[in-house]
Design a protein around this motif. Structure first.
Motif, PDB file in Angstrom:
ATOM      1  N   THR A 106      -2.257  -1.455  -3.270  1.00 45.34           N
ATOM      2  CA  THR A 106      -2.153  -1.117  -4.363  1.00 45.34           C
ATOM      3  C   THR A 106      -1.111  -2.093  -5.260  1.00 45.34           C
ATOM      4  O   THR A 106      -0.111  -2.262  -4.980  1.00 45.34           O
ATOM      5  CB  THR A 106      -1.333   0.324  -4.218  1.00 45.34           C
TER       6      THR A 106
ATOM      7  N   ASN B 222       0.896  -1.086  -0.036  1.00 49.62           N
ATOM      8  CA  ASN B 222      -0.063   0.037   0.033  1.00 49.62           C
ATOM      9  C   ASN B 222       0.805   1.223   0.119  1.00 49.62           C
ATOM     10  O   ASN B 222       1.366   1.773   1.104  1.00 49.62           O
ATOM     11  CB  ASN B 222      -0.981  -0.076   1.259  1.00 49.62           C
TER      12      ASN B 222
ATOM     13  N   SER C  31       1.351   5.801   1.922  1.00 53.60           N
ATOM     14  CA  SER C  31      -0.044   4.974   1.740  1.00 53.60           C
ATOM     15  C   SER C  31      -0.851   5.839   0.808  1.00 53.60           C
ATOM     16  O   SER C  31      -1.299   7.063   1.081  1.00 53.60           O
ATOM     17  CB  SER C  31      -0.496   4.681   3.096  1.00 53.60           C
ATOM     18  N   VAL C  32      -1.383   5.011   0.047  1.00 51.89           N
ATOM     19  CA  VAL C  32      -2.595   5.356  -1.107  1.00 51.89           C
ATOM     20  C   VAL C  32      -4.092   5.040  -0.156  1.00 51.89           C
ATOM     21  O   VAL C  32      -4.976   6.115  -0.313  1.00 51.89           O
ATOM     22  CB  VAL C  32      -2.722   4.638  -2.395  1.00 51.89           C
ATOM     23  N   TYR C  33      -4.282   4.224   0.545  1.00 52.26           N
ATOM     24  CA  TYR C  33      -5.389   3.812   1.302  1.00 52.26           C
ATOM     25  C   TYR C  33      -5.166   3.769   2.709  1.00 52.26           C
ATOM     26  O   TYR C  33      -3.866   3.708   3.341  1.00 52.26           O
ATOM     27  CB  TYR C  33      -6.129   2.674   0.849  1.00 52.26           C
ATOM     28  N   PRO C  34      -6.188   3.894   3.644  1.00 46.14           N
ATOM     29  CA  PRO C  34      -5.874   3.863   5.078  1.00 46.14           C
ATOM     30  C   PRO C  34      -5.360   2.383   5.329  1.00 46.14           C
ATOM     31  O   PRO C  34      -5.558   1.595   4.886  1.00 46.14           O
ATOM     32  CB  PRO C  34      -7.516   4.094   5.679  1.00 46.14           C
TER      33      PRO C  34
ATOM     34  N   ASN D  92      -8.895  -4.698  -0.753  1.00 52.22           N
ATOM     35  CA  ASN D  92      -9.354  -3.324  -1.279  1.00 52.22           C
ATOM     36  C   ASN D  92      -8.234  -2.165  -0.758  1.00 52.22           C
ATOM     37  O   ASN D  92      -8.300  -0.982  -1.183  1.00 52.22           O
ATOM     38  CB  ASN D  92     -10.752  -2.867  -1.151  1.00 52.22           C
ATOM     39  N   VAL D  93      -7.343  -2.557   0.209  1.00 50.14           N
ATOM     40  CA  VAL D  93      -6.412  -1.527   0.558  1.00 50.14           C
ATOM     41  C   VAL D  93      -5.084  -1.664  -0.095  1.00 50.14           C
ATOM     42  O   VAL D  93      -4.402  -0.985   0.404  1.00 50.14           O
ATOM     43  CB  VAL D  93      -6.337  -1.719   2.079  1.00 50.14           C
TER      44      VAL D  93
END
Length: 486
Positions: free
Chosen positions: A462, A380, A445-448, A459-460
């Motif tokens: 990349t 991520n 980080s792109v997502y939490p 879904n978290v």
């Protein structure tokens, strides 16, 4: 004349390109696919493995699936014909979410899962309701002149406990405090002082604890602790500052403030887990006895009641990256001269069991192990970080060149610094026995990041950086394996 010079330059460039292709199999490099890596991560995060809690049948099933991929690709079993290196690994099965209720006189507050609390991963099964005592870090260290229990009576009470130690500076003094930082010590010390139960001021799914008969506990969010202490007329932030100042601000709360905890668990004291170990034997008759290790922890936080902790970023992502690199190295036309050992490590979340076991029972001599690179939460972000690169620059240069020439990601590094505190990574055990060790993870980080929580799902991730991580491993490890100057 100019034409001859041009032809000569073109020949030099072409020769250089062909040489590069002889040291790197570009077809294999480009076969590493984010889609396939996501398939691996999705498989490991699936419900049938129930969060891969080390020691459980579901963890062992996930280990067998990984071994089947090694076998499919021609990665050989590394433990005398076996892909598995077994070790003892007790664990507790959390059969329901239980419940936590806070009483303040006639007021009753039911805590919500997972916003307010998580069940204790190794809690005893049963119920407890009692008044509360705040005991800071829960440490009794007479040789350090420190005792959180000195001025309070916790017999039959529920304690409120903090993680860690009051001393945090990374120096030789911290080493004296480190034995008191372990969850197991804190829990046993609480029982020794007569505590009936506990709320841990750390809302974190954590199997790195100990099961003690009759001792029921839960992890509670600090916002709940803040409210409980405020109801007692206490300022939580002020109390935490006192802890940092090496004070022991322990105290009993008013008798009308109580907590009820219900837990439903089953303890398995005689279970075992395993490391999954596969290898590619080196092609050079002189260098093949030397080994490069690629490792990462396969286990996760398991399941609580019917709620699974998929443990996807932590650490299905790292394992998927390793699998991608393993397949590439196995299929590559350019063969590693040194041997490459892949260790999918068990028991990390329980206390670094698998890495400790390997370092005490190595499959290759420690002195023949050229390096170990550990992957944890590599899935991520948009950039890489490699710890240890500034110290082991000759080794790191191969990864740096791979990134500069083929991947082009931002990649930071650091020097090795001695850790005087509690080991927090599998890499620590390898480093402590004298192996040159790197840690690879992702940044920006792109997502939490849902650390040790049910929302740590596919879904978290990349996928693009996972593909690049596998490529970095393939290229960097191949470079180290074929460097005859090391």
């Amino acid at each position: 004349m100019k034409k001859q010079v041009l032809i000569l330059l073109l020949n030099v460039v072409l020769t250089g390109t062909l040489c590069a292709q002889k040291t790197v199999d570009l077809n294999t490099l480009h076969s590493i696919s984010s889609n396939e890596l996501m398939e691996f991560a999705t498989e490991l995060s699936s419900a049938k493995y129930e969060g891969r809690l080390s020691g459980t049948p579901e963890y062992l099933e996930a280990a067998r699936w990984c071994a089947s991929k090694f076998e499919e690709w021609g990665v050989k079993p590394a433990n005398n014909g076996s892909y598995f290196q077994y070790f003892p690994n007790e664990y507790s099965e959390v059969n329901s979410l239980g419940s936590v209720v806070y009483f303040n006189g006639k007021e009753k507050t039911y805590l919500d899962f997972p916003e307010d609390y998580l069940p204790g991963s190794n809690s005893a099964s049963g119920t407890v309701q009692a008044p509360l005592v705040y005991v800071g870090h829960g440490i009794t260290a007479p040789e350090l002149g420190y005792d959180d229990y000195e001025n309070v009576d916790v017999e039959g009470k529920i304690i409120i406990l903090e993680s860690g130690t009051p001393y945090t500076k990374n120096d030789e003094t911290l080493a004296k405090w480190t034995p008191y930082a372990y969850h197991r010590y804190k829990f046993r010390n609480a029982v020794k002082h007569g505590a009936a139960g506990m709320i841990y001021a750390s809302k974190l799914a954590n199997p790195n604890t100990v099961n003690l008969e009759g001792f029921v506990y839960a992890h509670v969010d600090t916002k709940v602790v803040t409210q409980i202490l405020a109801d007692a007329g206490k300022d939580y932030q002020q109390i935490r500052q006192q802890l940092k100042n090496m004070e022991t601000p322990s105290f009993e709360l008013p008798a009308e403030q109580q907590v009820f905890i219900r837990a439903e668990t089953k303890y398995f004291p005689d279970a075992q887990a395993c490391n999954v170990v596969g290898m590619i034997e080196g092609s050079d008759p002189d260098l093949k006895d030397e080994v490069i290790i690629i490792g990462g922890h396969l286990d996760g936080q398991g399941q609580m009641g019917d709620v699974m902790f998929p443990s996807t970023l932590d650490n299905a992502s790292g394992i998927s990256d390793i699998l991608g690199a393993a397949k590439a190295l196995a299929k590559s036309e350019v063969k590693p001269k040194r041997s490459v050992l892949f260790i999918l490590i068990g028991g990390e979340e329980c206390g670094l069991y698998g890495s400790e076991y390997y370092c005490k029972n190595p499959l290759f001599p420690i002195e023949k192990t050229k390096m170990m690179i550990n992957l944890d939460m590599v899935g991520n972000g948009t950039a890489f970080f490699v710890s240890g690169g500034k110290t082991h620059s000759a080794l790191f240069g191969h990864f740096e060149n791979a990134n500069n020439n083929y991947i082009h990601r931002e990649m930071g590094t650091s020097a090795v610094s001695k850790n005087y505190g509690r080991p927090r990574s599998d890499a620590s055990h390898f480093e402590n026995v004298g192996i040159k060790t790197f840690g690879l993870w992702t940044r920006n980080s792109v997502y939490p990041v849902h650390y040790h929580m049910p929302a740590d799902k596919t879904n978290v991730l990349t996928p693009e950086i996972m593909e690049d991580a596998a490529k970095l491993l393939y290229l960097g490890v191949l470079g180290v394996a074929n460097d005859s100057k090391l």
